[in-house]
Design a protein around this motif. Sequence first.
Motif, PDB file in Angstrom:
ATOM      1  N   GLU A  55       0.646  -1.062   0.007  1.00  0.00           N
ATOM      2  CA  GLU A  55      -0.233   0.058   0.330  1.00  0.00           C
ATOM      3  C   GLU A  55       1.224   1.138  -0.136  1.00  0.00           C
ATOM      4  N   GLN A  56       1.890   1.025   1.053  1.00  0.00           N
ATOM      5  CA  GLN A  56       2.115   2.142   0.423  1.00  0.00           C
ATOM      6  C   GLN A  56       3.607   2.488  -0.506  1.00  0.00           C
ATOM      7  N   CYS A  57       3.521   1.228  -1.190  1.00  0.00           N
ATOM      8  CA  CYS A  57       4.505   1.549  -2.330  1.00  0.00           C
ATOM      9  C   CYS A  57       3.697   1.465  -3.015  1.00  0.00           C
ATOM     10  N   LEU A  58       2.493   1.933  -3.616  1.00  0.00           N
ATOM     11  CA  LEU A  58       1.636   2.085  -4.233  1.00  0.00           C
ATOM     12  C   LEU A  58       1.356   3.063  -4.379  1.00  0.00           C
ATOM     13  N   GLU A  59       1.205   4.436  -2.807  1.00  0.00           N
ATOM     14  CA  GLU A  59       0.868   5.642  -3.185  1.00  0.00           C
ATOM     15  C   GLU A  59       2.151   5.974  -3.160  1.00  0.00           C
ATOM     16  N   ARG A  60       3.215   6.042  -2.863  1.00  0.00           N
ATOM     17  CA  ARG A  60       4.939   6.731  -3.180  1.00  0.00           C
ATOM     18  C   ARG A  60       4.187   6.341  -4.521  1.00  0.00           C
ATOM     19  N   PHE A  61       4.300   5.383  -5.922  1.00  0.00           N
ATOM     20  CA  PHE A  61       4.764   5.216  -6.637  1.00  0.00           C
ATOM     21  C   PHE A  61       3.712   6.342  -7.386  1.00  0.00           C
ATOM     22  N   LYS A  62       2.388   6.493  -6.660  1.00  0.00           N
ATOM     23  CA  LYS A  62       1.544   7.058  -7.818  1.00  0.00           C
ATOM     24  C   LYS A  62       1.662   8.836  -7.652  1.00  0.00           C
ATOM     25  N   LYS A  63       2.264   9.320  -6.173  1.00  0.00           N
ATOM     26  CA  LYS A  63       2.566  10.184  -6.526  1.00  0.00           C
ATOM     27  C   LYS A  63       3.532  10.938  -7.325  1.00  0.00           C
ATOM     28  N   ALA A  64       4.560   9.656  -7.158  1.00  0.00           N
ATOM     29  CA  ALA A  64       5.692  10.611  -7.767  1.00  0.00           C
ATOM     30  C   ALA A  64       5.626  10.437  -9.378  1.00  0.00           C
ATOM     31  N   THR A  65       4.917   9.762 -10.116  1.00  0.00           N
ATOM     32  CA  THR A  65       4.761   9.159 -11.301  1.00  0.00           C
ATOM     33  C   THR A  65       3.151   9.544 -12.124  1.00  0.00           C
ATOM     34  N   HIS A  66       2.407   9.713 -11.037  1.00  0.00           N
ATOM     35  CA  HIS A  66       1.087   9.910 -11.621  1.00  0.00           C
ATOM     36  C   HIS A  66       0.717   9.255 -12.465  1.00  0.00           C
ATOM     37  N   TYR A  67       0.877   7.775 -11.880  1.00  0.00           N
ATOM     38  CA  TYR A  67       0.317   6.570 -12.790  1.00  0.00           C
ATOM     39  C   TYR A  67      -1.168   6.171 -12.429  1.00  0.00           C
ATOM     40  N   ASP A  68      -1.215   4.894 -12.498  1.00  0.00           N
ATOM     41  CA  ASP A  68      -2.457   4.500 -11.380  1.00  0.00           C
ATOM     42  C   ASP A  68      -1.810   2.896 -11.459  1.00  0.00           C
ATOM     43  N   LEU A  69      -2.177   2.148 -10.605  1.00  0.00           N
ATOM     44  CA  LEU A  69      -2.306   0.544 -10.430  1.00  0.00           C
ATOM     45  C   LEU A  69      -1.900  -0.154 -11.332  1.00  0.00           C
ATOM     46  N   ASN A  70      -2.913   0.106 -12.547  1.00  0.00           N
ATOM     47  CA  ASN A  70      -2.568  -0.909 -13.763  1.00  0.00           C
ATOM     48  C   ASN A  70      -1.268  -0.876 -13.683  1.00  0.00           C
ATOM     49  N   GLU A  71      -0.744   0.561 -14.259  1.00  0.00           N
ATOM     50  CA  GLU A  71       0.729   0.556 -14.425  1.00  0.00           C
ATOM     51  C   GLU A  71       2.072   0.199 -13.540  1.00  0.00           C
ATOM     52  N   TYR A  72       1.284   0.144 -11.894  1.00  0.00           N
ATOM     53  CA  TYR A  72       2.462   0.423 -10.569  1.00  0.00           C
ATOM     54  C   TYR A  72       2.199  -1.755 -10.897  1.00  0.00           C
ATOM     55  N   GLU A  73       1.059  -2.537 -10.890  1.00  0.00           N
ATOM     56  CA  GLU A  73       0.500  -4.154 -11.006  1.00  0.00           C
ATOM     57  C   GLU A  73       2.325  -4.197 -11.915  1.00  0.00           C
ATOM     58  N   LYS A  74       2.537  -3.309 -13.509  1.00  0.00           N
ATOM     59  CA  LYS A  74       2.765  -3.757 -14.541  1.00  0.00           C
ATOM     60  C   LYS A  74       4.036  -3.931 -14.546  1.00  0.00           C
ATOM     61  N   ARG A  75       4.536  -2.681 -14.065  1.00  0.00           N
ATOM     62  CA  ARG A  75       5.840  -2.315 -13.450  1.00  0.00           C
ATOM     63  C   ARG A  75       5.733  -3.270 -12.260  1.00  0.00           C
ATOM     64  N   SER A  76       5.717  -3.996 -11.669  1.00  0.00           N
ATOM     65  CA  SER A  76       5.753  -4.979 -10.434  1.00  0.00           C
ATOM     66  C   SER A  76       5.841  -6.408 -10.838  1.00  0.00           C
ATOM     67  N   ALA A  77       5.039  -6.314 -11.789  1.00  0.00           N
ATOM     68  CA  ALA A  77       5.756  -7.683 -12.610  1.00  0.00           C
ATOM     69  C   ALA A  77       6.485  -7.954 -12.725  1.00  0.00           C
ATOM     70  N   ARG A  78       7.302  -7.276 -13.487  1.00  0.00           N
ATOM     71  CA  ARG A  78       8.454  -7.056 -14.109  1.00  0.00           C
ATOM     72  C   ARG A  78       9.583  -7.933 -13.331  1.00  0.00           C
ATOM     73  N   GLN A  79       9.337  -7.084 -12.129  1.00  0.00           N
ATOM     74  CA  GLN A  79      10.815  -7.231 -10.784  1.00  0.00           C
ATOM     75  C   GLN A  79      10.606  -8.561 -10.219  1.00  0.00           C
ATOM     76  N   PHE A  80      11.275  -8.572  -9.611  1.00  0.00           N
ATOM     77  CA  PHE A  80      12.143 -10.058  -8.936  1.00  0.00           C
ATOM     78  C   PHE A  80      10.568  -9.748  -7.088  1.00  0.00           C
ATOM     79  N   PRO A  81      10.280 -10.690  -6.852  1.00  0.00           N
ATOM     80  CA  PRO A  81       8.974 -10.626  -5.908  1.00  0.00           C
ATOM     81  C   PRO A  81       9.764 -10.069  -4.404  1.00  0.00           C
ATOM     82  N   LEU A  82       9.554  -9.238  -3.902  1.00  0.00           N
ATOM     83  CA  LEU A  82      10.122  -8.353  -2.485  1.00  0.00           C
ATOM     84  C   LEU A  82      10.484  -9.018  -1.251  1.00  0.00           C
TER      85      LEU A  82
END
Length: 75
Positions: A13-40
């Motif tokens: 939740e914190q990552c998503l909120e920070r992502f939206k503030k920093a990039t102005h992208y939405d949940l869909n874009e966050y999920e796409k980018r997260s899916a391309r990364q190694f699990p935290l």
Amino acid sequence: YFDCTIVVMANKEQCLERFKKATHYDLNEYEKRSARQFPLLDKAKRADFVIVNDGTMLELKQKSLELYQQLTNYY
């Protein structure tokens, strides 16, 4: 190739909120980018050091400084 690895992590939740503030992208874009990364959690298990970034920027700076001091005394 590294002396050590460091992971800085926060809950989703914190990552998503920070992502939206920093990039102005939405949940869909966050999920796409997260899916391309190694699990935290997998990153954290493999890291030598983990900083939990669940507070303010000032708290993160303090945690980072403490780790830096620990590392410069160790290596």
